[in-house]
Enzyme design. Structure first.
Site: not given
Ligand SMILES: Cc1ncc(COP(=O)(O)O)c(C=O)c1O
Length: 431
Positions: A147, A242, A270
């Site tokens: 993702y 990522d 985040k």
């Protein structure tokens, strides 16, 4: 007070009624609880969260990952409050964001330069654009089940219901132009021979390979990341890690520090924004140079701009968070607490004779209701998702909030929180 002991208040019911009419699905994204379990957050502090009915939850969702220090950490609140007095956004270079870029370059092995965005999705989108500009190719390779956010390239074979033969992609959303299916190649995570075979055929058309070094909650097999690094280097294809989830979580230097493999570019989000909208692309200076506006008209200039990019409040929150994470013993402690929760859940599975397994890292893991070893996305399709949903709902009713497919652990969780969560897990598994 938890949902199974305390009914929804009138105020919360009224808010949910407005949400149901004014927000599609009454929610903010793809996660939606059954109507009976829906709630509205009132506040959060440390590892706890409260709803408008006064019900308390041990929070293992943690804002989907950013709140690694816990909610409303005093050092972050202080830094943000100080910055607020000096203005909230400038669209110009500012001190907190310069210091944050500098600190990221000290922390992250691949980082020589940083470009800020507001979300992790933008970070992966622009990392891919920079790689295309640098390598002068169009196609990208990503891994099935990986993702990278919600843009058109990222939402290819992230959660395919019936996966196709590699490397054909499956769009995960309506509205993605079909033409992009020709631009994204899908490879199996943790399967180096297949990656090698695919690269042997397609390497020359590839601008980048992007991978979550730790895919969702699946750890890389020994040698997998090293192999992908070796192959991408052999063909001169930029490799993008990522690290939106793993960055500053698995170690101060992220997954690249933990696994000892250095990519060409990495994306962050985040934790680095300290709970504010801030994300980034970091990496090799010769690739990052593509973002330099002085290149416009003379080189492979990548246009990348965003109104709130480099926002000083978010940068101040990020800097304060990183300063806390540099304190001695922080990572050891969170790994110990998370490890106790993870091992405790695995023990319960064994004790109760449930067909399930606990998979992941002490700071980020989940339960899978299957005995098939979870090594890649296709193995996750054997998970009994109805059971997982029942487990998640049973936890929520008893005051433990987790993600749909993740249990995050923060530095604010304590031994007492672990005990409370394990007691809830035990009843949820027995149900
Ligand atoms: C690995 C990974 N990359 C990218 C993203 C997208 O980040 P954002 O939700 O900030 O757009 C996420 C979000 O969860 C993620 O987990």
């Amino acid at each position: 007070m938890t949902p199974d002991t305390t009914p929804r208040s009138k105020d919360e019911a009224a808010l949910l009624d407005i949400a149901g009419r004014r927000l599609p699905g009454g929610v903010l994204g793809t996660t939606r609880y059954r109507d009976e379990l829906a709630f509205v957050v009132k506040r959060a502090s440390g590892a706890r969260l409260w709803d408008w009915s006064g019900r308390e939850y041990v929070d293992h969702l943690l804002g989907s990952g950013p709140m690694f220090l816990g909610h409303a950490h005093p050092a972050v609140v202080r830094a943000v409050t100080e910055q607020l007095e000096d203005g909230t956004t400038y669209f110009l270079v500012n001190e907190p964001v310069i210091r944050l870029a500098d600190e990221m370059c000290r922390a992250v092995p691949c980082a020589e330069q940083v470009r800020f965005t507001s979300t992790g999705s933008e970070a992966t989108f622009f990392a891919l654009r920079a790689a295309r500009a640098f390598r002068q190719r169009d196609k990208i390779m990503k891994f099935e089940g990986g993702y990278h956010g919600s843009h058109d390239y990222a939402l290819m074979s992230s959660t395919p219901k019936s996966p196709k033969a590699f490397p054909a992609p499956m769009p995960d959303s309506a509205g993605i132009p079909h033409v992009l299916e020709g631009e994204v190649l899908i490879a199996p995570y943790n399967d180096l021979p297949t990656v090698e075979a695919l690269l042997a055929v397609h390497a020359d058309s590839l601008a980048a390979v992007i991978v979550e070094p730790f895919q969702r909650v699946i750890a890389p097999r020994d040698g997998f990341l090293e192999g992908v690094r070796r192959l991408t280097q052999r063909y001169g294809i930029p490799l993008i890690f990522d690290e939106v989830v793993t960055g500053f979580r698995f170690a101060y230097g992220g997954a690249q520090e933990l696994y000892g493999v250095t990519p060409d570019l990495a994306t962050y989000g985040k934790i680095v924004g300290g709970g504010f909208p801030l994300a980034a692309v970091a990496g090799r200076a010769d690739i990052m140079q593509c973002f330099d506006p002085r290149l416009e008209g003379v080189g492979p200039f990548v246009s990348q701009v965003g109104t709130l990019n480099g926002n000083p409040v978010a940068a101040a929150a990020g800097l304060a968070s990183l300063a806390e994470l540099r304190k001695p013993g922080v990572y050891e402690r969170v790994r110990t607490i998370g490890g106790a929760l993870m091992a405790g859940l695995a023990d319960l599975v064994k004790k109760l004779g449930v067909t399930a397994q606990v998979v992941g890292h002490p700071t980020c893991f989940d339960i899978f209701f299957t005995d098939t070893p979870i090594v890649d996305y296709r193995a996750t399709l054997t998970n009994d998702v109805a059971k997982l949903k029942r487990f998640n709902e049973a936890c929520l009713r008893r005051g433990v909030l987790k993600g749909a497919t993740k249990i995050y652990v923060s530095c604010a969780h304590t031994e007492a929180d672990v005990e409370r969560a394990l007691a809830v897990f035990e009843t949820a598994l027995t149900d």
